[in-house]
Scaffold this active site. Structure first.
Site, short mmCIF file in Angstrom:
data_model
loop_
_atom_site.label_atom_id
_atom_site.label_comp_id
_atom_site.label_asym_id
_atom_site.label_seq_id
_atom_site.Cartn_x
_atom_site.Cartn_y
_atom_site.Cartn_z
N SER D 52 0.86 -1.17 0.00
CA SER D 52 0.00 0.00 0.00
C SER D 52 0.91 1.23 0.00
O SER D 52 1.78 1.37 0.86
CB SER D 52 -0.89 -0.01 1.24
OG SER D 52 -1.91 0.95 1.12
N GLU D 53 0.70 2.12 -0.96
CA GLU D 53 1.68 3.19 -1.19
C GLU D 53 1.77 4.20 -0.05
O GLU D 53 2.72 4.98 -0.01
CB GLU D 53 1.42 3.89 -2.53
CG GLU D 53 0.09 4.60 -2.66
CD GLU D 53 -0.97 3.73 -3.32
OE1 GLU D 53 -0.91 2.50 -3.18
OE2 GLU D 53 -1.88 4.30 -3.96
N ASN D 54 0.81 4.18 0.88
CA ASN D 54 0.93 5.07 2.03
C ASN D 54 1.93 4.56 3.07
O ASN D 54 2.19 5.24 4.05
CB ASN D 54 -0.43 5.34 2.68
CG ASN D 54 -1.16 4.08 3.07
OD1 ASN D 54 -1.14 3.09 2.34
ND2 ASN D 54 -1.81 4.08 4.22
N SER D 94 8.18 4.20 0.46
CA SER D 94 7.20 3.40 -0.25
C SER D 94 7.26 3.66 -1.76
O SER D 94 7.20 2.73 -2.57
CB SER D 94 5.80 3.74 0.27
OG SER D 94 4.82 3.04 -0.45
#
Lengths: 232, 224, 232, 224
Positions: D52-54, D94
């Site tokens: 998840s890019e967060n 990330s």
């Protein structure tokens, strides 16, 4: 994310062929993947390009590869602890590319992070600026430098889990996290291999995505400059 | 007349004077060699943090034998301890911190400094080049760069020059030079002599300097 | 490294003047410095340039500053959760600079790391490439983008010690560490303020060198999209 | 003749087909919306990691009410849990991971895809622009980019075109398109139809596509 867990260091380095570019973690002798280096010496692989901050000492670390004439080219920031290094450079047997330490660390980070180039003030107006683009931003000059990647990255961590997550101990972290991310294949030598879920997800320094293989080993951890406090 | 002190005493004198550059609350990087010695003279009433470019913010004292951790060294590869409230980081983060000018002060050694603040301290043509290590990054990476060195070389020749003869470490990076004989500031208008060490005269310092030296209106004498 | 420990949020933001550029940590409503934002609203400071991934929601987070018309310009990657934002943009009251999220994160990191510019593939051939230098490295095109800095950075951490060292909880880390490093003055709102030496030096996410002031506060931690597992 | 399925069933069908793109051991990023649904259909014998890019490597299932942590969300801002062996990182790290092509696969939604693999999925001129979020980074950031979308828009017009009419998210980035009607690969020689969904003929798919479609020699029919 199933990782290869090696049971011998010989096996861990067997895919590293002549003319490979390898990155090796560590600062001085601290945090170096000792046993992976020893296995490379045994493997007799040669014509390596090695990217590492230093090049070991005469009888330990990358110095062993050097002694064995397995390195064609070295990219690092300081190679002053090694007499054989000096001999090979003066004899024209070894090519050296010296890079400021912070630029080296950031070039490795850029390589792993998909950044092909960036600008840094380090080296402007010095011999290392030769052949590099100089560009002014807000009145200050910077050099353009490129990212670095490697066919294989060899790192050492204090603990690694079976999903490749790594944690480092104290200043043994140094170049290891960024080198782990910049290798096409990254092999981690860990002091202790643990099950997935053992490491706190908030404390992991290298996410397992960067690591392809792991092996547990026992390190000597040689000390270059033992400096003690005089007893009061 | 020039004073004669043995080498160790000269180094101690320079290191003690350099210590005065460190203000309470500063984050400081000390170069390898003589600059590292400055740590020995930090006054107890100052709370400061020493940063080590290999990834330690908060160098502590040297360890007792039973405290030695081979994984814990400074940038000079000496075993150290971590101070209370220290943190570890990667080399990339450590130099991000340096390059981003988060340090208040760096004290480094020098071979030559020019009147425009150029510094040479990493290579001598014809000799084996060992590498610049972190010096080229650090000279761009602190709010203030102080160079400590002998005023003249072993042949008695000035190390402070109009132009450096040696290959540079950085261009226009030096803010202040502290030698065994003087404290000199690099300003937009050239070099300014601000302090003269005990046992030296302004005239002697000017003569031992290979560049034009203005004398500060607020010149202090025998300050160290 | 003596840090200012504030006892009121009003005091913590009192140096932030009109026309300041501020960076604010958080992703959605997670990890935002809630109380520092509320204090900014109270302070009535205006003409702010705000750099943050999102701009809150209509009644919480940066949305409150927006509602109060304290923001002149917003630099972010996604502002879709906020109707007032849309109204102000369409009315020409608010300037917006949209940046791909990864580019935004890296621009902030670059700002804190002294890197004036770098190259990224994100955005090549798209509207955001307009006016940007395109450069080819190894056969692939990249855009040059510049680092971002701020007069003030406002971050939130789970714990902070009196030397400014911070640790974050789970995905509340997000933009906070890089924003902490990119502010000339960085103020951290922490859930718990602890004594120096309490945090493990190997687990610190933001070294205290990046932080100038700290304040302890209690957060609401509003949830934008509560998603639950259906009981089996 | 075209099949009629209700919208939810169509989405489920596409998501299930997309799941087959995920190989054992893959690190995968799933876009917001329909791509997130793919996670519901991942076969139990596959060990994969969802990024998840967060700042989460290893998204777990949705939490039970007593497990909800407001500090733990996915990129769609939904509460989630962390899988066993997960790790948290900053947004910069990330996206370093994404931009550095460490992900094996990203599955994203699309508005339009061109025959050269251009993707448009973030803005419609004249409508409020909400932002591209992480999409522009992610399309350059996985070894394989799969776009899932309806084959035609609500007016029955093709979404696969010679050229995108909408502003691009990325140029030449798409490897494979999965729609309710077909699986199409973007190759150096143009678009290649590799699978036709149950209820559709090659002819119908070709007619509903706004770009030249080669038919693979190994075309599979009614695969989903």
């Amino acid at each position: 994310m199933m990782k290869t867990i090696y049971t011998s260091f010989e096996e861990a380095v067997k895919d590293i062929k002549d003319y490979s570019t390898i990155m090796v973690g560590g600062f001085g002798l601290v945090g170096i993947p000792e046993n992976l280096i020893l296995a490379l010496v045994e493997s007799k692989v040669k014509h390596l390009t090695v990217i590492s901050n230093n090049c070991g000492v005469d009888d330990w670390g990358l110095g062993l590869l050097l002694e064995n004439k397995q390195i064609d080219k070295m990219i690092g920031s300081y190679v002053g602890e090694n007499k054989e290094f000096e001999r090979q450079v003066l004899a024209g047997e070894l090519e050296v590319e010296l890079t400021p330490q912070g630029t080296l660390a950031e070039r490795i980070r850029a390589g792993g992070a998909g950044i092909p180039a960036f600008y840094t003030p380090a080296g402007v107006g010095t011999p290392i600026a030769e052949g590099k683009e100089v560009r002014n931003f807000d009145g200050k000059d910077y050099l353009m430098v490129t990212g670095l990647k490697a066919d294989f990255s060899l790192v050492r961590a204090a603990k690694g889990d079976r999903l490749g997550n790594l944690v480092y101990n104290k200043t043994a972290r140094n170049f290891n996290p960024e080198i782990a991310a910049a290798g096409t294949t990254t092999i981690a030598e860990v002091e202790e291999l643990v099950d997935a879920g053992t490491l706190d997800p908030d404390h992991i320094h290298t996410p397992g995505i960067y690591v392809q293989g792991l092996i547990e080993g026992k390190q000597e951890k040689r000390i270059e400059r033992l400096t003690l406090r005089r007893e009061a | 007349m020039a004073v004669n002190l043995d080498k160790a005493l000269v180094r101690e004198k320079i290191a003690k004077r350099a210590e005065r550059e460190i203000e309470n609350g500063f984050y400081v990087n000390l170069g390898i060699g003589m600059p590292t010695m400055v740590a020995n003279y930090i006054q107890e009433d100052k709370e400061i943090v020493l940063q080590s470019e290999n990834g330690l913010v908060g160098i502590g004292r040297s360890p007792y034998e039973n405290e030695v951790d081979p994984d814990l060294i400074n940038a000079g590869k000496e075993t150290v301890t971590a101070a209370v409230g220290a943190s570890y980081c990667s080399s990339a983060e450590s130099f991000a911190m340096i390059r981003g000018e988060h340090l208040d002060l760096a004290i480094l050694g020098g071979m030559e400094v020019s009147e425009t603040g150029n510094l040479a301290n990493w290579m001598i043509p014809g000799k084996m080049i060992k590498g610049m290590g972190g010096a080229m990054d650090i000279v761009h990476g602190a709010k203030k760069i102080v160079i400590i060195m002998d005023h003249v070389n072993k042949h008695g020749e000035p190390k402070i020059l109009k132009e450096c003869s040696l290959p540079l470490t950085g261009e226009g990076v030096v803010d202040r030079i502290i030698t065994d004989r003087a404290v000199i500031d690099v300003t937009d208008n050239g070099l300014v002599l601000v302090e003269v060490a005990e046992g030296w005269t302004v005239q002697e310092v000017v003569e031992a300097t290979g560049a034009h030296l203005q004398v500060s209106e607020n010149l202090l004498s025998a300050t160290f």
